[in-house]
Design a protein around this motif. Structure first.
Motif, mmCIF file in Angstrom:
data_model
loop_
_atom_site.group_PDB
_atom_site.id
_atom_site.type_symbol
_atom_site.label_atom_id
_atom_site.label_comp_id
_atom_site.label_asym_id
_atom_site.label_seq_id
_atom_site.Cartn_x
_atom_site.Cartn_y
_atom_site.Cartn_z
ATOM 1 N N MET A 36 0.838 -1.209 0.000
ATOM 2 C CA MET A 36 0.000 0.000 0.000
ATOM 3 C C MET A 36 0.869 1.253 0.000
ATOM 4 S SD MET A 36 -2.872 1.591 0.123
ATOM 5 C CE MET A 36 -4.033 0.233 0.170
ATOM 6 N N LEU A 37 1.856 1.267 0.904
ATOM 7 C CA LEU A 37 2.693 2.462 1.059
ATOM 8 C C LEU A 37 4.134 2.032 1.307
ATOM 9 C CD1 LEU A 37 3.009 5.530 1.558
ATOM 10 C CD2 LEU A 37 2.335 5.112 3.917
ATOM 11 N N GLU A 38 5.023 2.487 0.438
ATOM 12 C CA GLU A 38 6.444 2.177 0.656
ATOM 13 C C GLU A 38 7.236 3.478 0.609
ATOM 14 O OE1 GLU A 38 7.485 -0.915 -2.383
ATOM 15 O OE2 GLU A 38 5.291 -0.963 -2.349
ATOM 16 N N SER B 122 7.456 0.682 5.411
ATOM 17 C CA SER B 122 6.379 0.333 4.490
ATOM 18 C C SER B 122 5.166 -0.104 5.289
ATOM 19 C CB SER B 122 6.831 -0.758 3.517
ATOM 20 O OG SER B 122 7.191 -1.898 4.254
ATOM 21 N N VAL B 123 4.013 0.074 4.685
ATOM 22 C CA VAL B 123 2.755 -0.254 5.336
ATOM 23 C C VAL B 123 2.000 -1.187 4.400
ATOM 24 C CG1 VAL B 123 0.541 0.671 6.138
ATOM 25 C CG2 VAL B 123 2.656 1.954 6.549
ATOM 26 N N LEU C 282 4.396 12.922 2.295
ATOM 27 C CA LEU C 282 3.702 11.906 1.510
ATOM 28 C C LEU C 282 2.643 12.541 0.622
ATOM 29 C CD1 LEU C 282 3.222 9.044 4.127
ATOM 30 C CD2 LEU C 282 4.795 9.124 2.192
ATOM 31 N N LEU C 283 2.014 13.612 1.125
ATOM 32 C CA LEU C 283 0.954 14.284 0.380
ATOM 33 C C LEU C 283 1.490 15.359 -0.563
ATOM 34 C CD1 LEU C 283 -1.665 14.571 3.185
ATOM 35 C CD2 LEU C 283 -2.200 13.800 0.886
ATOM 36 N N ARG D 141 6.116 5.507 -2.540
ATOM 37 C CA ARG D 141 5.226 4.803 -3.465
ATOM 38 C C ARG D 141 3.910 4.532 -2.759
ATOM 39 N NH1 ARG D 141 8.252 2.958 -7.694
ATOM 40 N NH2 ARG D 141 6.701 1.456 -8.394
ATOM 41 N N ILE D 142 2.822 4.941 -3.409
ATOM 42 C CA ILE D 142 1.501 4.675 -2.864
ATOM 43 C C ILE D 142 0.763 3.816 -3.878
ATOM 44 C CG2 ILE D 142 -0.699 5.693 -2.191
ATOM 45 C CD1 ILE D 142 0.814 8.109 -1.173
ATOM 46 N N MET D 143 0.286 2.674 -3.422
ATOM 47 C CA MET D 143 -0.391 1.717 -4.306
ATOM 48 C C MET D 143 0.447 1.468 -5.557
ATOM 49 S SD MET D 143 -4.280 3.030 -3.773
ATOM 50 C CE MET D 143 -4.164 4.377 -2.625
#
Lengths: 229, 370, 300
Positions: free
Chosen positions: A1-3, A23-24, A47-48, A58-60
């Motif tokens: 999902m989130l790295e 990472s999540v 992140l935003l 990296r998101i998705m």
């Protein structure tokens, strides 16, 4: 999902994030803890795309670093900021309408979670109580499908009863979205999170399952402060 | 003013770690000596000015170069406020015009001699800057820019409306030469006026350098970078900002006096209008705001280009150029404005920043520890 | 009495023109914190576009139609140059606020110089329908028709903007963006489009102000520097009204316009021809001393 890897943020000569990596995985709640000023909020803002950063996020599966904020949000990222940042001069209904972002919003879900917001639709958001403002800030990210929620200290400054309500709502949300939760209150983290990241001096210094926090000594050592009882 | 506190010392350490724009003193000295001997050069440099070649020390060329020096000093003064303290004022024309007019009125209307007239000019610059600075500094940022502009415009209107018959209105007020010492009067004495202008520039540079490296100068830089932090450290920014405002204004006013000596007339559009303010701003940004010699260089380049283009468009051959070339070239502001825009976007450090970058790349500069 | 009413009415019309210029400045500042120095140039471009249109339409076009088309072109020209400015010059300098201001200063220089170079420094006359140069009897008063047009335009733009900000989706985005741009973007809204939009709206109002200013106050003459002199009064209006406040700008515009006309008329004969203009700056000083954030502005 989130790295996230090797994320740096420099603002006005200060090196605030010094290579944050973590990472999540999809689903559940990951808590980010740490003393004040170690860079938790800055991590979310980076992140935003709200603060300039270097490194990789990296998101998705998409590298989003360098993207404009609205494109990152359109990817399905919701942000509940620390200071609520609702639009105080707009009405409650207008705040929600804005958050639809051009699509029709999932109002039934929002109003079933927060019936008060429906009653107070015509009230200026700035006149809401702190708790209601927090509800509105959360409601804003629920109007569209947002698989990743970045939630910054949602219980800060709230009365204990309201803390319970916010925790309930977040627990419900975590069944349908991945939540990265910045939180200082160890009890809230224990109740909600499966994993914990600890930040210090602009770096991730510890990563592990949330269960570890049941050991008070370890918790105190990792986070520096314990949550208010 | 408080002595240098430990926080401030730390601040100094941090600030001097940043990009400085120190020119080696030797280079500066050589440049000044070269500038000083210009009036002695009897040969002509082809292309130095448009039109038939004239010796470097001809009165026309020296007057253009003298104007370059005057505005260099004014730009250095303005940069104390803008580049050093971070306050974007749109009002330097007011203080420049004040210098021109008060000196002119004292000499030409009242028949004073130059010494007392100069004292009156500088004193009124201080008083007006203190009063208006106190009002303008009640607001910050954008509003400050707008308010300083409004006051400057009021000065322009005042000069235009010829109060008590003092300023001569739109046509202006010619400086009466009978009260001036002989060596400052007449075309033959243009070299002396040039040296006066050079002296003024040196004084302006020394003042700006001295003030910027003083304790107050450190606070200015800190205010520019982060006013909140200055307040947290326990300083009230207001008196420091006011000091910067007054110093900057007085240097502008003194420049007005020298300008008047060189040009001989006070006219509202050429000394008090918004375009004067904009010119000064353009000079500083072209040269590099916040660096000592950058604004001076920017002003010289600006004034020289402007005068060159004006002279060029007056040549007979100019009229035969095709329209798309002739029209922009006939308007120095068009080219200067375009250059200015390009500098703002692509060369934020100005000429000083460019010069800084070149040697840095070549030599190994030790990275300051963060 | 009659003179007093005539002066008041003319001051009101002047206020309407100021509002047209100030509203755009205020919107742009409120959302983007950009001081748009080129706003005067937008205004002048609008006026010249109107002049070129009015003098180049075929002779068969009647005078009123000619003028109406010219006004529409002025509005469009202001909108287009303003939108292009935002996209080409302001946007690349995002997060460099001082550079954004400086670049508009440069643009103003360039545009005014270009107009001077192409059209010369002489004023040019815009042909206007005879009705616009006439006057109408209202009770005992005879008031210039052009003043009515200026007032009507000012009121229409004010009401239009109030409706737009209150009800249109982009109005909502602009109001939210004035409070917190970053959060608007974080909700997934392209706030930059709103930036372009406020420039377009401001430019359109400036274009309208340009041609109306010529017709109402300059004997239907357009000149390359007309925008810059009007701009300074618009700045004063924006600061007195409170940066970013639309109603504040409207109120301040009326105050400034009327004060300027009263002082010019009643005190202007005493040797200080520009006393009206100077009194406006004095009003600004008083407002700043009493209320630095302006009449209806919020402390930032």
């Amino acid at each position: 999902m989130l790295e996230v890897s090797d994320l740096h943020v420099r603002l006005g000569g200060a090196h605030i994030l010094q290579g944050v990596s973590f990472s999540v995985a999809a689903g559940g709640v990951t808590a980010m803890m740490g003393r004040n000023g170690v860079g938790k909020t800055t991590t979310l803002k980076a992140l935003l795309g709200l603060v300039p950063s270097t490194g990789s996020a990296r998101i998705m599966g998409q590298e989003v670093r360098g993207w404009p904020t609205h494109r990152i949000a359109q990817l399905g990222v919701g942000y509940v900021p620390e200071e609520r940042e609702i639009f105080t001069r707009l009405t409650v209904a207008e705040n929600l309408r804005l958050a639809e972002a051009g699509l029709s919003g999932d109002y039934p879900r929002v109003y079933s979670l927060f019936p008060e917001l429906q009653e107070r639709g015509r009230q200026a958001a700035g006149t809401l109580s702190g708790g209601q403002q927090q509800m509105l800030a959360i409601a804003r990210v629920l109007l569209r499908v947002r698989p990743l929620l970045l939630v910054d200290e949602p219980t800060k400054g709230l009365a204990p009863k309201l803390v319970g309500e916010v925790v309930e709502v977040l627990a419900q949300l975590s069944s349908s979205a991945t939540i990265l939760l910045v939180e200082q209150n160890v009890h809230v983290v224990r109740r909600l999170a499966q994993r914990v990241l600890v930040l210090d001096h602009g770096e991730v210094v510890h990563e592990g399952p949330a269960d570890e926090l049941s050991d008070e000594n370890l918790a105190r050592r990792l986070v520096g402060v314990s949550g208010p009882e | 003013m408080r002595p240098l506190s430990p926080q401030l010392a730390a601040l100094r350490a941090r600030l001097t770690g940043g990009p400085s724009s120190r020119l080696p003193r030797g280079v500066l000295a050589v440049v000044l000596v070269l500038l000083a001997v210009v009036p002695l050069l009897g040969f002509s440099v082809p292309g130095l000015m448009p039109g038939p070649a004239a010796p470097v020390n001809s009165a026309g060329t020296l007057q253009v170069l003298g104007l370059c020096l005057v505005f260099a000093g004014v730009a250095v003064g303005y940069d104390v406020l803008f580049g050093r303290t971070g306050l974007l004022s749109f009002g330097p024309a007011l203080y420049f015009a004040l210098g021109v007019y008060v000196f002119d009125i004292a000499i030409s209307d009242w028949g004073w001699s130059p010494g007392p007239a100069l004292v009156l000019t500088l004193a009124s610059a201080i008083v007006v800057a203190l009063a208006l600075g106190s009002i303008c500094l009640r607001v910050g940022g954008i509003a400050f820019a707008m308010v300083t502009l409004a006051f400057a415009q009021a000065g322009y209107f005042l000069a235009q409306s010829n109060p008590l018959g003092l300023t001569g209105g739109d046509t202006g007020l010619v400086l009466s030469s009978s009260r001036l010492p002989g060596f400052l009067v007449g075309v033959a004495n243009t070299p002396n006026l040039y040296w006066v202008a050079l002296g003024y520039l040196v004084v302006a540079l020394l003042l700006a350098w001295w003030a910027s490296s003083s304790a107050a100068g450190l606070v200015w830089t800190a205010i520019r970078d982060n006013q909140l932090r200055v307040e947290v450290m326990g300083y009230r920014p207001f008196p420091f900002k006011l000091a910067s405002f007054v110093l900057s204004s007085v240097v502008s006013s003194a420049g007005g006096v020298v300008y008047l000596l060189l040009v001989g007339t006070a006219a509202p559009t050429s000394v008090a209008s918004t375009s004067v303010t904009v010119s000064i701003l353009v000079m500083v940004v072209l040269g590099g705001a916040g660096s000592l010699w950058g604004p001076a260089l920017g002003a010289m380049v600006y004034v020289y280009l402007q005068q060159y283009l004006l002279g060029f468009s007056g040549l007979p051959a100019f009229a035969s150029l095709p329209g798309p070339l002739r029209i922009p070239l006939s308007q120095p502001d068009f080219l200067l404005g375009a250059i200015f825009i390009l500098f703002v976007i692509f060369v934020p450090g100005g000429l000083a920043g460019l010069a800084q970058r070149l040697p840095r790349r070549a030599s190994h500069v030790k990275e300051a520890p963060s | 009495m009659s003179t007093f009413i005539a002066i008041s009415f003319s001051g009101l019309a002047l206020g309407a023109i100021y509002f047209l210029v100030a509203s755009g400045l205020s919107l742009i500042y409120g959302l983007m914190e950009v001081l748009n120095f080129a706003h005067g140039a937008f205004l002048t471009v609008g006026a010249y576009a109107a002049w070129v249109t009015a003098t180049h339409l075929p002779a068969s076009v009647s005078a009123p139609e000619r003028f109406l088309v010219a006004v529409v072109v002025a509005v469009l020209a202001g909108a287009v140059i303003a939108g292009a400015t935002e996209v080409a010059l302001i946007r690349p300098l995002y997060r460099r606020p001082v550079s954004q201001i400086l670049v508009t200063v440069g643009l103003d220089l360039v545009v005014v110089a270009l107009l001077l170079g192409v059209f010369g420094s002489n004023s040019q006359a815009v042909p206007v329908p005879s009705w616009l140069a006439g006057a109408t009897r209202v009770g005992p008063e005879i008031l210039p028709n052009a003043d009515f047009v200026a007032l009507g335009a000012g009121a229409a733009v004010l009401l239009g903007l109030v409706w737009f900000l209150g009800h249109a989706r982009y109005g909502l985005i602009i109001r939210a963006g004035v409070e917190n741009r970053d959060m608007v973007a974080a909700l997934g809204i392209n706030v930059r489009r709103a930036f372009t939009l406020v420039f377009v709206i401001g430019g359109a109002a400036a274009g309208l102000a340009g041609i109306l200013n010529s017709v109402v106050f300059s004997g239907a003459l357009v000149s390359p520097t007309q925008g810059d002199s009007l701009l300074i009064f618009a700045f004063i209006v924006v600061v007195i009204g409170g940066l970013g406040s639309l109603w504040g700008s409207a109120l301040a515009a009326v105050m400034v316009g009327m004060l300027q006309d009263y002082v010019s008329f009643y005190a202007g004969t005493g040797g200080l021809a520009q006393m009206g203009s100077i009194s406006v700056v004095l009003l600004l000083a008083v407002v700043l001393l009493v209320r630095p954030s302006g009449l209806m502005g919020e402390a930032r």
